[in-house]
Design a protein around this motif. Structure first.
Motif: not given
Length: 102
Positions: A1-4, A47, A65, A28
């Motif tokens: 699952m990619e986090r926004k 990021n 994030t 990152g």
């Protein structure tokens, strides 16, 4: 699952003399973020938007994030300032430029 990302921030990294950090960080990078009105600290994934490496003393834009902030998201707003740390060392300061994922 990619986090926004939750927000975009202007980050000002402290100089090597101020932070005792002499090495760059890459996109990152996970720092501990502290908002002045909140007792808890949060892990924030930074990021970087215009570069892959950030050196002490640099100023950059980054998508941030936050992890584990279910009860906090509605408190984010444009202009909110914060500090970020690596362990106990203050690494820099940030200002929320835009909330992207309320």
């Amino acid at each position: 699952m990619e986090r926004k990302p939750h927000f975009i921030a202007l980050l000002t990294f402290a100089s090597a003399e101020e932070s005792n950090k002499t090495t760059p960080v890459s996109s990152g990078y996970r720092a501990t973020i502290h908002f002045s009105f909140e007792q808890n600290h949060f892990t924030g994934i930074q990021n970087f938007m215009d570069t892959d490496l950030v050196f002490p003393g640099d100023v950059v834009n980054a998508e941030i994030t936050l992890l584990n902030i279910e009860n906090f998201k509605e408190k984010l707003y444009q202009g909110l300032d914060f500090d970020f740390y690596e362990n106990e060392n203050l690494i820099g300061h940030g200002v929320v430029v835009k909330v992207t994922h309320p």
